[in-house]
Every structure is written in structure tokens, then in C-alpha cells.
Design an enzyme around this catalytic site. Structure first.
Site, PDB file in Angstrom:
ATOM      1  CG  HIS A 115      64.654  57.599  33.671  1.00  0.00           C
ATOM      2  ND1 HIS A 115      65.935  57.829  34.091  1.00  0.00           N
ATOM      3  CD2 HIS A 115      64.042  58.804  33.671  1.00  0.00           C
ATOM      4  CE1 HIS A 115      66.102  59.114  34.314  1.00  0.00           C
ATOM      5  NE2 HIS A 115      64.959  59.738  34.068  1.00  0.00           N
ATOM      6  CE1 TYR A 123      72.970  52.613  36.035  1.00  0.00           C
ATOM      7  CE2 TYR A 123      74.579  51.977  37.685  1.00  0.00           C
ATOM      8  CZ  TYR A 123      73.282  52.217  37.322  1.00  0.00           C
ATOM      9  OH  TYR A 123      72.268  52.075  38.257  1.00  0.00           O
ATOM     10  CE1 TYR A 173      68.089  50.653  36.734  1.00  0.00           C
ATOM     11  CE2 TYR A 173      70.316  49.846  37.131  1.00  0.00           C
ATOM     12  CZ  TYR A 173      69.382  50.877  37.151  1.00  0.00           C
ATOM     13  OH  TYR A 173      69.748  52.131  37.623  1.00  0.00           O
TER      14      TYR A 173
HETATM   15  C1  PHB Z   1      70.789  57.369  42.605  1.00  0.00           C
HETATM   16  O1  PHB Z   1      70.114  58.053  41.827  1.00  0.00           O
HETATM   17  O2  PHB Z   1      71.081  57.747  43.772  1.00  0.00           O
HETATM   18  C2  PHB Z   1      71.297  56.022  42.153  1.00  0.00           C
HETATM   19  C3  PHB Z   1      70.888  55.523  40.937  1.00  0.00           C
HETATM   20  C4  PHB Z   1      71.351  54.280  40.524  1.00  0.00           C
HETATM   21  C5  PHB Z   1      72.220  53.569  41.332  1.00  0.00           C
HETATM   22  C6  PHB Z   1      72.625  54.082  42.565  1.00  0.00           C
HETATM   23  C7  PHB Z   1      72.169  55.316  42.975  1.00  0.00           C
HETATM   24  O3  PHB Z   1      72.684  52.357  40.925  1.00  0.00           O
END
Ligand code: PHB
Ligand code: FAS
Length: 391
Positions: free
Chosen positions: A74, A203, A385
Site C-alpha cells: 500500500h 481511519y 506511520y
Molecule cells: C490491522 O490490519 O489489523 C491493523 C491495521 C492498522 C492498525 C491496526 C490494525 O492501526
């Protein structure tokens, strides 16, 4: 029965297994002791995102083949608020990517590699205890899967047994400084046989609460909902979960969530925790045994991997050449990355979750709008990130 190894590793999660693999590549022997079964550790649904440095490391040490074949690369994520999506493009901002590849897949690849290379991983052990970590002949006692009492003598013990393990407890409390923050909410996570609502992670900050849409494949979606800190899975039947996810992830009032069969469901507490220092004599703590973060920043597993990447180099120097400086500086060096990840995880959690406090809500929306409108702010979020370079 007695046995001896260079490094006794307690815990066969990402930290313990990768440490064993890295030590093996450096000619250092280890034995991994795990309380659960192989099937259990390989099926536990947890983290989903590999940082850029994590994916690079796994490739470098021969663990990238299935990740590159099955993982999803990604180039960004979206922040969903004010009824719209705001993309953070890692590619445009940094020329980097993340890899979506479930933790259980990483664990499967690690177990397979250890067993292929003749590594010793003992599953279903019980009553693990560490001894004499203050001198240069520590040892671990445990009951093996056949019910036999065992003693494992070693030069070093690596505590990779997660937050609820026993190794951190082997350190006298007077010598451990604990930083602990609880959050007034938890995450309810589901794994479902449904197409993800978007090709990248979303998100969402919503008045009803946080929601996250992730995935494991184009057909399997991983979704999370903010719920009350004391709520249980029983309070969230599937239809209520889908209804809430649809409400929180709707854009311009359009429902965008694809519904499907729920394959796994669980509640994860949200907590920030660090135990300092990470070394006590011949005991070295790594991963969740030493620290945990709220999963909003996708840091937990990546931090565990960063710890053991550093620890493997330090223990190889100590045990192969007697050079102690890397082992002596392990805790301070690892903690610099730990605290950066602790801050970023707290930052993402505070910005995206509702607490009902109206002042906090205005601060959070202001921060989100700033990130959406500022390349500098978006770049700062992106570099944290995707993962800062290893030390
Ligand atoms: C997940 O895909 O489990 C996942 C992705 C991003 C996050 C937490 C969990 O911040
Ligand atoms: P782990 O907890 O993975 O592994 C420790 C191992 O030690 C376990 O296999 C355990 O069985 C074993 N063990 C414990 N006590 C023992 C004993 N006495 N003797 C022998 N073995 C023992 N991170 C993210 O980035 N994103 C997420 O979405 C996310 N979701 C999570 C959901 C849950 C429910 C949990 C608990 C954690 C989640 N995390 C997430 C964080 C998680 O991925 C951890 O950061 C990661 O598993 C850390 O790896 P380890 O340090 O190896 O610890």
C-alpha cells in the site's frame, strides 16, 4: 533433564521467533520456549501492517518470499472525517510503502524457517521460570509438552513472552520503572469474508466513535470499532457491529461497508506501557514483554521486530566476540524508538477516538484538518506511520 544453549528465548511470537532466526544466521544457538500450541500461535489474529523497514528486514533475512507473493503493498492510507476522505500518500511524500500481511502469516513463515533450519522451538511448555539472571549463568526451568520437568542453562535469557508473560516479573520491582497509561475505550475487531470498502486502509473519526477498515486480502476485510473500555464481545452481535461500522464509515451519508460472514471477533484493550530498562543482568526484554502501544499507529509488532533486530546484533557481539558495548547500550538504543512509537500511537489514538470531551474534539478536528491541508504535517504523519529507519 538438563540442556544448554547460548540464548534461552521465552515466547514464540514475532519477537522470540525472529530473534531466534537472526541469531541462527549469526551462528548463535537458541531454544524458544512457548506455552501455547503451534496451531494457536499461527492462528492468532492480531497485527496487520508491516512498516517499510520491517518488510525490508524480512526480505534481507530470507523471510520475504511469501510476504512479497501474498502481502498487499500500500502506498497510502486515508483519514475519513468531516464527511470526506483525506489521503496520506506515502509514495508521493516519501517514496515508501507499507505491506499489509497478517501477523499470523509472519509467525507461520518464522516457525517454518526455524524448523527448516533445525531450530529448537518447544511448544506447549508450562511453569516457565527464569533464574540467576543477575550472574553469568542464568537458567530457565519449565515443564515440557510431555510433562517432564526441564532445566535449560544458557548465557542469556531473552524475555519475548508478551505483556502477560513471566520474564518481566523476574526483575525486582525496585529495579523496574513502569510508565502506564490506560484509555477510556477499547477496540472491537472483526475479521470478515467481505470485500474491503477501499483498496487502502481507512481511519475514520466520527461523532459515534472511531472505526478502521483494514484487510488481509481483496476478499477478507479486517475492521475495528471503538467501544467502551469494559465492553465485551457478547454485547456486540454481528448485526450490531455491521450497523455501527456502516454508520461510522459512511461518506456523505452513503453506506460503504460490505457485509459478510464474521470469521473472528475480539476486544482489545487500549494501553500505553513501557517498563524501563530493557536489560537486567543476563535478561533482555523485547517486544510486548517490555512495552505495548494502542494499535492505532500499527506499531506493536513492528516495534517488537525493531527490538530484536537490535538485540540480535548485541547478543551476537557479546557471545561470539565478547564485545559488550552493544549489549550495554541495547536498552537505551531500543527505548529511543520505543518512545517515538509510543508518542505516535498516543497521537493517532487521541486524534481519532471520541472521548465525549468537546474541547478534545475540537483539538482533534483541528489536527486532522491541519494534516489534510499541510504537506509538512502529512509528511510527519507518513514518516512515523511507514516506520523510521532502524537504529
Ligand atoms: C490491522 O490490519 O489489523 C491493523 C491495521 C492498522 C492498525 C491496526 C490494525 O492501526
Ligand atoms: P506476543 O504476545 O505476540 O508473543 C508472546 C508469546 O509468548 C506468545 O506466543 C505467548 O503465548 C508466549 N508466552 C507468554 N507467556 C509465556 C510463558 N510463561 N512461557 C512461554 N511462553 C509464553 N499490534 C498492531 O500493530 N496492530 C494490531 O492490530 C494489533 N492487535 C492486537 C490485538 C491483540 C488482542 C493483542 C494482544 C495485541 C495486538 N497487537 C497489535 C500487538 C501485537 O501485535 C504485539 O505487538 C505483538 O504480538 C508483539 O509481539 P511479541 O512481543 O512477540 O509478543
Amino acid at each position: 533433564m538438563n540442556a544448554r544453549t547460548d540464548v534461552a528465548i521465552v515466547g514464540a511470537g514475532p519477537a522470540g521467533l525472529l530473534l531466534s532466526h537472526l541469531l541462527h544466521l549469526n551462528g548463535v544457538e537458541s531454544v524458544v520456549l512457548e506455552s501455547r500450541s503451534r496451531e494457536y500461535v499461527e492462528s492468532r489474529v492480531r497485527a496487520g501492517v508491516l512498516e517499510h523497514p520491517t518488510a525490508e528486514l524480512l526480505r534481507e533475512v530470507g523471510l520475504g518470499e511469501r510476504m512479497d507473493r501474498e502481502g498487499l503493498v500500500h502506498a497510502g492510507i486515508s483519514l475519513r472525517f468531516d464527511g470526506a476522505d483525506h489521503r496520506i500518500g506515502f509514495d508521493e511524500l516519501l517514496g515508501k510503502t507499507i505491506t499489509v500481511y497478517g501477523q499470523q502469516e509472519v509467525v507461520k513463515d518464522l516457525v517454518a524457517a526455524r524448523l527448516r533450519d533445525g531450530g529448537q522451538v518447544e511448544f506447549e511448555v508450562a511453569d516457565t521460570a527464569v533464574h540467576d539472571i543477575g550472574d553469568d549463568a542464568p537458567w530457565v526451568s519449565y515443564v515440557d509438552a510431555q510433562g517432564e520437568g526441564r532445566r535449560l542453562d544458557c548465557a542469556v535469557v531473552a524475555g519475548c513472552d508478551g505483556f502477560h508473560g513471566v520474564t518481566r516479573g523476574a526483575v525486582p520491582s525496585a529495579r523496574l520503572r513502569v510508565f502506564d497509561r490506560r484509555y477510556p475505550f477499547a477496540w472491537l475487531g472483526i475479521l470478515a469474508k467481505a470485500r474491503p470498502l477501499h483498496e487502502e486502509l481507512v481511519y475514520a473519526r466520527h461523532a459515534r466513535g472511531f472505526a478502521l477498515c483494514s484487510m488481509r486480502s481483496p476478499q477478507i476485510t479486517r475492521l475495528y470499532l471503538q467501544v467502551g473500555a469494559d465492553e465485551t464481545v457478547e454485547q456486540w452481535p454481528d448485526d450490531r457491529v455491521w450497523e455501527e461500522l456502516t454508520a461510522r464509515l459512511a461518506v456523505d451519508g452513503r453506506g460503504t461497508v460490505n457485509v459478510g460472514d464474521v470469521l473472528d471477533k475480539g476486544v482489545t484493550a487500549m494501553r500505553s506501557f513501557v517498563a524501563v530498562p530493557l536489560r537486567h543482568g543476563r535478561l533482555f526484554l523485547a517486544g510486548d514483554a517490555a512495552h505495548i502501544v494502542p494499535p492505532t499507529g500499527a506499531k506493536g509488532m513492528n516495534l517488537a521486530i525493531a527490538d530484536v533486530s537490535l538485540l540480535a546484533r548485541a547478543l551476537t557481539a557479546l557471545l561470539r566476540t565478547g564485545r559488550a558495548d552493544l549489549a550495554d547500550s541495547y536498552s537505551d538504543t531500543a527505548l529511543r524508538r520505543v518512545w517515538r512509537a509510543e508518542h505516535f500511537s498516543w497521537f493517532m489514538t487521541s486524534m481519532l477516538h471520541s472521548t465525549g470531551d468537546e474541547f478534545d474534539e475540537q483539538l482533534a478536528l483541528s489536527q486532522l484538518r491541519y494534516i489534510a491541508g499541510s504537506t509538512a504535517a502529512a509528511t510527519s504523519l507518513a514518516e512515523n506511520y511507514v516506520g523510521l529507519p532502524f537504529a
